[in-house]
Design a protein around this motif. Structure first.
Motif, PDB file in Angstrom:
ATOM      1  N   PHE A  85     -19.795  -4.140  -7.484  1.00  0.00           N
ATOM      2  CA  PHE A  85     -20.208  -3.669  -9.341  1.00  0.00           C
ATOM      3  C   PHE A  85     -18.378  -2.823  -8.913  1.00  0.00           C
ATOM      4  N   GLY A  86     -17.959  -2.170  -8.200  1.00  0.00           N
ATOM      5  CA  GLY A  86     -16.875  -1.443  -7.901  1.00  0.00           C
ATOM      6  C   GLY A  86     -15.741  -2.808  -8.355  1.00  0.00           C
ATOM      7  N   LEU A  87     -15.550  -3.934  -7.997  1.00  0.00           N
ATOM      8  CA  LEU A  87     -14.438  -4.674  -8.066  1.00  0.00           C
ATOM      9  C   LEU A  87     -14.695  -5.442  -9.561  1.00  0.00           C
ATOM     10  N   ILE A  88     -15.583  -5.499  -9.996  1.00  0.00           N
ATOM     11  CA  ILE A  88     -15.560  -5.978 -11.805  1.00  0.00           C
ATOM     12  C   ILE A  88     -15.676  -4.487 -12.918  1.00  0.00           C
ATOM     13  N   SER A  89     -15.442  -3.736 -12.905  1.00  0.00           N
ATOM     14  CA  SER A  89     -15.808  -2.336 -13.327  1.00  0.00           C
ATOM     15  C   SER A  89     -14.788  -1.487 -14.039  1.00  0.00           C
ATOM     16  N   ALA A  90     -13.271  -2.062 -12.831  1.00  0.00           N
ATOM     17  CA  ALA A  90     -12.420  -1.424 -13.187  1.00  0.00           C
ATOM     18  C   ALA A  90     -11.441  -1.764 -14.025  1.00  0.00           C
ATOM     19  N   ASN A 126       0.914  -1.206   0.256  1.00  0.00           N
ATOM     20  CA  ASN A 126       0.019  -0.293   0.185  1.00  0.00           C
ATOM     21  C   ASN A 126       0.949   1.151  -0.242  1.00  0.00           C
ATOM     22  N   ALA A 127       1.954   1.012   0.977  1.00  0.00           N
ATOM     23  CA  ALA A 127       2.811   2.476   0.958  1.00  0.00           C
ATOM     24  C   ALA A 127       3.492   2.286  -0.727  1.00  0.00           C
ATOM     25  N   ILE A 128       3.903   1.058  -1.600  1.00  0.00           N
ATOM     26  CA  ILE A 128       5.050   1.447  -2.343  1.00  0.00           C
ATOM     27  C   ILE A 128       4.471   1.013  -3.504  1.00  0.00           C
ATOM     28  N   PHE A 129       4.216  -0.072  -4.077  1.00  0.00           N
ATOM     29  CA  PHE A 129       4.437  -0.382  -4.940  1.00  0.00           C
ATOM     30  C   PHE A 129       2.972  -0.017  -5.409  1.00  0.00           C
ATOM     31  N   ILE A 130       1.805  -0.628  -4.713  1.00  0.00           N
ATOM     32  CA  ILE A 130       0.275  -0.078  -5.333  1.00  0.00           C
ATOM     33  C   ILE A 130       0.845   1.079  -5.920  1.00  0.00           C
ATOM     34  N   PRO A 131       0.763   2.260  -5.126  1.00  0.00           N
ATOM     35  CA  PRO A 131       1.023   4.043  -6.191  1.00  0.00           C
ATOM     36  C   PRO A 131       1.071   2.784  -7.058  1.00  0.00           C
ATOM     37  N   PHE A 132       2.740   3.480  -6.844  1.00  0.00           N
ATOM     38  CA  PHE A 132       3.270   3.094  -8.404  1.00  0.00           C
ATOM     39  C   PHE A 132       2.410   3.042 -10.061  1.00  0.00           C
ATOM     40  N   PHE A 133       2.417   1.680  -9.002  1.00  0.00           N
ATOM     41  CA  PHE A 133       0.826   1.007 -10.370  1.00  0.00           C
ATOM     42  C   PHE A 133       0.079   2.055 -10.950  1.00  0.00           C
ATOM     43  N   LEU A 134      -0.951   3.031  -9.975  1.00  0.00           N
ATOM     44  CA  LEU A 134      -1.621   3.476  -9.934  1.00  0.00           C
ATOM     45  C   LEU A 134      -1.422   4.506 -11.058  1.00  0.00           C
ATOM     46  N   ILE A 135       0.277   5.454 -10.397  1.00  0.00           N
ATOM     47  CA  ILE A 135       0.586   6.363 -11.280  1.00  0.00           C
ATOM     48  C   ILE A 135       1.523   6.176 -12.794  1.00  0.00           C
ATOM     49  N   GLY A 136       1.146   4.783 -12.918  1.00  0.00           N
ATOM     50  CA  GLY A 136       2.266   4.556 -13.794  1.00  0.00           C
ATOM     51  C   GLY A 136       1.047   4.224 -15.181  1.00  0.00           C
ATOM     52  N   VAL A 137      -0.061   3.693 -14.854  1.00  0.00           N
ATOM     53  CA  VAL A 137      -1.482   3.815 -15.331  1.00  0.00           C
ATOM     54  C   VAL A 137      -1.708   5.623 -15.573  1.00  0.00           C
ATOM     55  N   GLY A 138      -1.409   6.095 -14.586  1.00  0.00           N
ATOM     56  CA  GLY A 138      -1.885   7.483 -15.546  1.00  0.00           C
ATOM     57  C   GLY A 138      -1.043   8.121 -16.033  1.00  0.00           C
ATOM     58  N   MET A 139       0.287   7.766 -16.584  1.00  0.00           N
ATOM     59  CA  MET A 139       1.082   8.291 -16.949  1.00  0.00           C
ATOM     60  C   MET A 139       0.292   8.230 -18.275  1.00  0.00           C
ATOM     61  N   LEU A 140      -0.073   7.157 -19.399  1.00  0.00           N
ATOM     62  CA  LEU A 140      -0.462   6.700 -20.102  1.00  0.00           C
ATOM     63  C   LEU A 140      -1.695   7.910 -21.048  1.00  0.00           C
ATOM     64  N   ASN A 149      -6.737   4.998 -27.881  1.00  0.00           N
ATOM     65  CA  ASN A 149      -6.689   6.686 -27.423  1.00  0.00           C
ATOM     66  C   ASN A 149      -8.566   6.583 -26.610  1.00  0.00           C
ATOM     67  N   ALA A 150      -9.342   5.878 -26.963  1.00  0.00           N
ATOM     68  CA  ALA A 150     -10.184   5.392 -26.388  1.00  0.00           C
ATOM     69  C   ALA A 150     -10.397   4.260 -25.394  1.00  0.00           C
ATOM     70  N   THR A 151      -9.627   3.990 -25.529  1.00  0.00           N
ATOM     71  CA  THR A 151      -9.474   2.637 -24.711  1.00  0.00           C
ATOM     72  C   THR A 151      -9.033   3.184 -23.129  1.00  0.00           C
ATOM     73  N   ILE A 152      -7.291   4.060 -23.313  1.00  0.00           N
ATOM     74  CA  ILE A 152      -7.144   4.368 -22.028  1.00  0.00           C
ATOM     75  C   ILE A 152      -7.836   5.643 -21.776  1.00  0.00           C
ATOM     76  N   LEU A 153      -8.739   6.059 -22.831  1.00  0.00           N
ATOM     77  CA  LEU A 153      -9.846   6.758 -21.897  1.00  0.00           C
ATOM     78  C   LEU A 153     -10.370   6.514 -21.252  1.00  0.00           C
ATOM     79  N   PHE A 154     -11.530   5.199 -21.624  1.00  0.00           N
ATOM     80  CA  PHE A 154     -12.066   4.194 -20.517  1.00  0.00           C
ATOM     81  C   PHE A 154     -11.291   3.795 -19.247  1.00  0.00           C
ATOM     82  N   ILE A 155     -10.051   3.447 -19.698  1.00  0.00           N
ATOM     83  CA  ILE A 155      -9.450   2.612 -18.234  1.00  0.00           C
ATOM     84  C   ILE A 155     -10.506   3.906 -17.134  1.00  0.00           C
ATOM     85  N   LEU A 156      -9.244   5.263 -17.781  1.00  0.00           N
ATOM     86  CA  LEU A 156      -9.122   6.517 -16.730  1.00  0.00           C
ATOM     87  C   LEU A 156     -11.319   6.374 -15.887  1.00  0.00           C
ATOM     88  N   VAL A 157     -12.298   6.444 -16.732  1.00  0.00           N
ATOM     89  CA  VAL A 157     -13.378   6.857 -16.219  1.00  0.00           C
ATOM     90  C   VAL A 157     -14.017   5.416 -15.599  1.00  0.00           C
TER      91      VAL A 157
END
Length: 730
Positions: free
Chosen positions: A340-345, A277-291, A380-388
């Motif tokens: 819904f939250g678990l299967i929607s991301a 929770n302190a290191i690895f998972i935040p890194f993953f989320l930041i990496g997703v945002g960089m896309l 590009n649409a898929t990346i927007l889909f990932i964010l939403v």
């Protein structure tokens, strides 16, 4: 020099120290400030990644280090999901998870294929890839579920288990499409997939637990254990890739394989959660945002059109799946929100799928422009889909998890206020070698909600001279406090000065309103020494609280089965509910299988009235306490024996209990065991109000050694009026 160094800083940042420092500050401050705007921490990190990434302020590139840590973070999420899931409930509801996985996959997959064919006018192969994107879920909301402490809710177990089914099928579709475009789709392809998945599953689920149990029994160093677990998880992820499936499946099965060996209350589990929770998972989320490239969304209408179609279609399919699941299994609205939250991301598998489609070239135009299976607007649409999708899943899932957690807390508070005495567990400390095991047992026995009910005590002889005793006491209590703190529990250290250890412990029991007492079994020092030791036997007389006498032969985490021997009439004792709840907590926290041994009447009572506390227990006939020789034939190396005892002359006392120490020494010397002495009160109809105290020979010998004279004064002392102090032998 400093100014010269600052002048050399260019964008994007190249200095790895500065890069890492920037990411740590993002993890630290961004969620804190955006939380004021009601933006969940998961989404705030994705937004931060988009801002500092190559498509934003260009402070950092999504280089190999970001990709590496991001991959570790994604695998960590799946590993935690497998590690924290209730294995017994998962097995019990495996049929539900499989059913959920299949109909969830079918709903999402065919929704994706349908909108691709008839709304986006794609051909069949691109439509299959869109269907694969729809049906692949990323458990990005799982850290929130874990934070609220509802990882063992049935809805979570079904959704997590089903996610493994949907992701596997989605990746299989992806492999089929990739194979068909490269011309490698044939019988050999299917044989290779089948053999690879079978071998991978057998190695991870059957061999990994054996290796891990061997390691944990021989190495108790915290750092070594953590590194071992991390290595096993990533090796499982590698084996999954070698078998032809995605690494996240391997990480999940790795967590599932190690589930019972890493109790939820253990220091190791606390470290695993903390680092992730302190290191690895935040890194993953930041990496997703960089896309994310916000400018690409507005380059042309086609990108927005594709994004809108897949966002609405996928969201509708996921809501329909959650609604059907709620209706089938009778879940609440909040449980539906969690599902819904678990299967929607959609993140990891969706990104991998669209990149494979984008990089797959099916031909070239007359101008030499490559024709891709999925064109750039879809990327590009898929990346927007990932964010939403991640945003919506987080908002809905967190609301459901929060409501469920609050409801459970309110129910627990009400039950505690009305029916329960708050747990207050006392652990007298004297031997440094047993401190950690005793503290571990105390944490395992208590309720997860109770964070402040642990007490460690060291009694110092009031006549001792010098400061050596105080230093020794401080070391023991500090070691106990560190062991408890490593599991996020607070332990209160107590030092007592008294001429008698028994009186000192008894005084603390009364002053601190102790409900449970944990004693470590002493080592016999001679033929005249009793099995329990004079100290334990004295405490059983003076302290009428639930008492556990513990002999650890191996770490609790490595126990496979807990064999509980219940004497006839134990259910009639006043303290039955107290030790029953502690036993239920221990079995739940260690994940060991529980086997009850009792007579027909007691087994029937346990099944009819307390099956809910022991949902997966096994029940075996045990005619009387002379059957220990038969029990010795059934016990295995990694079993823990629990024997419910009784103080003399009480309802559930049997004369055969005097033989139990010899049975334990003869048959179970290589096993861990716990003797439980419940809270008891006399049955006045059966026993006179002030019976004479008859001492067994071994106890009489122990008392003689302690210097207590057994004359007229002792042999007729009423049990309830036993004096609290004993004179030392001159």
């Amino acid at each position: 020099m400093l100014l010269a160094g600052l002048s050399e800083i260019t964008l994007p940042l190249k200095n790895p120290v500065l890069q890492f420092s920037l990411i740590l500050f993002i993890i630290l401050f961004v969620p804190f400030f955006l939380k004021r705007l009601k933006i969940p921490s998961l989404i705030s990190l994705i937004i931060a990644g988009a801002v500092v990434g190559p498509n934003g302020l260009n402070l950092m590139l999504r280089d190999s280090s970001i990709i590496l840590f991001g991959t570790v973070g994604l695998l960590y999420i799946m590993f935690l999901a497998g590690l924290e899931i209730d294995v017994a409930d998962f097995k019990k509801n495996s049929g539900r998870s499989i059913l959920f996985g299949f109909y969830s996959f079918l709903i999402s997959f065919f929704a994706g294929v349908f909108v691709s064919l008839f709304f986006l006018n794609f051909s069949l192969l691109p439509s299959l890839l869109i269907g694969s994107i729809f049906s692949s879920y990323t458990l990005i909301v799982y850290p929130i579920i874990s934070k609220y402490g509802i990882a063992r809710d049935k809805s979570v177990g079904i959704a997590v288990g089903g996610t493994m089914i949907t992701d596997t099928l989605a990746l299989l579709v992806l492999a089929v499409v990739a194979g068909s475009t490269s011309g490698q789709l044939g019988m050999a392809f299917w044989i290779r997939i089948l053999i690879g998945i079978t071998l991978f599953s057998v190695i991870v689920l059957l061999l990994f637990p054996v290796i891990a149990r061997w390691f944990f029994k021989r190495f108790d160093d915290n750092v070594l254990q953590y590194l071992f677990v991390l290595g096993m998880v990533f090796f499982a992820a590698f084996l999954a890739e070698a078998a032809g499936v995605e690494a996240i499946i391997g990480a999940f099965l790795g967590g599932l394989a190690l589930n019972r060996l890493i109790p939820h209350t253990s220091p190791l589990m606390n470290r695993i959660r903390f680092v992730g929770n302190a290191i690895f998972i935040p890194f993953f989320l930041i990496g997703v945002g960089m896309l994310i490239d916000a400018r690409a969304f507005f380059k042309d209408f086609e990108t927005l059109n594709v994004a809108l179609v897949i966002i609405v279609a996928a969201g509708s399919a996921n809501y329909l799946t959650a609604l059907i699941t709620q209706k089938i299994y009778g879940f609440s609205v909040d449980q539906r929100r969690v599902i819904f939250g678990l299967i929607s991301a959609h993140a990891a598998v969706a990104l991998a799928t669209v990149l494979i489609g984008y990089n797959t070239i099916t031909g070239y135009t007359l101008d030499g422009v490559p024709v891709r299976l999925l064109e750039e607007p879809v990327l590009n649409a898929t990346i927007l889909f990932i964010l939403v999708s991640c945003t919506i899943a987080t908002l809905v899932g967190e609301k459901g998890a929060q409501n469920i957690a609050f409801a459970e807390q309110a129910e627990d508070a009400m039950c505690t206020a009305v029916t329960e005495t708050p747990e207050r567990i006392l652990m007298p400390m004297n031997d440094p070698e047993t401190v950690e095991e005793v503290v571990t047992l105390g944490i395992t026995l208590k309720s997860p909600k109770n964070r402040d009910g642990l007490f460690a005590l060291h009694v110092i002889d009031s006549s001792a001279v010098g400061g050596g005793a105080e230093k020794n006491a401080d070391k023991l209590l500090e070691k106990a406090a560190v062991a408890a703190a490593s599991t996020d529990n607070r332990l209160s250290g107590l030092i007592r000065y008294d001429g008698s250890i028994v009186n000192g412990i008894d005084g603390v029991v009364r002053e601190q309103r102790i409900t449970d007492l944990i004693l470590s079994l002493h080592y016999q020092r001679g033929l005249t020494d009793s099995f329990l030791g004079s100290l334990s036997e004295m405490l059983l007389i003076t302290c009428n609280v639930t008492t556990f006498i513990y002999k650890p032969a191996q770490p609790l985490a490595t126990i496979r089965r807990t064999l509980a021997v219940i004497p006839q009439g134990a259910e009639n004792e006043d303290g039955f509910m107290l030790w029953k709840d502690r036993l239920a907590s221990m079995v739940a926290n260690t994940g060991s299988k529980l086997v009850f041994y009792a007579d027909k009447q007691t087994l029937s009572y346990l099944k009819e009235s307390h099956a809910g506390s022991f949902p997966n227990a096994e029940y075996k006939m045990f005619r009387n306490l002379n059957d220990f020789s038969g029990l010795a034939k059934e016990i295995r190396n990694d079993d823990n024996l629990v024997v419910v005892m009784s103080r003399r002359n009480y309802r559930s006392y049997h004369s055969r209990m005097a033989k139990i120490p010899s049975y334990l020494s003869r048959y179970f010397k290589n096993n861990s065991f716990i003797l439980i002495y419940p809270v008891q009160s006399r049955n006045d109809e059966e026993v006179p109000e002030f019976p004479e105290l008859t001492l067994p020979d071994h106890f009489r010998s122990a008392v003689d050694q302690a210097g207590v004279k057994l004359g007229e004064a002792m042999t007729r002392i009423p049990f309830r009026r036993l004096p609290l102090r004993f004179k030392r032998k001159a």
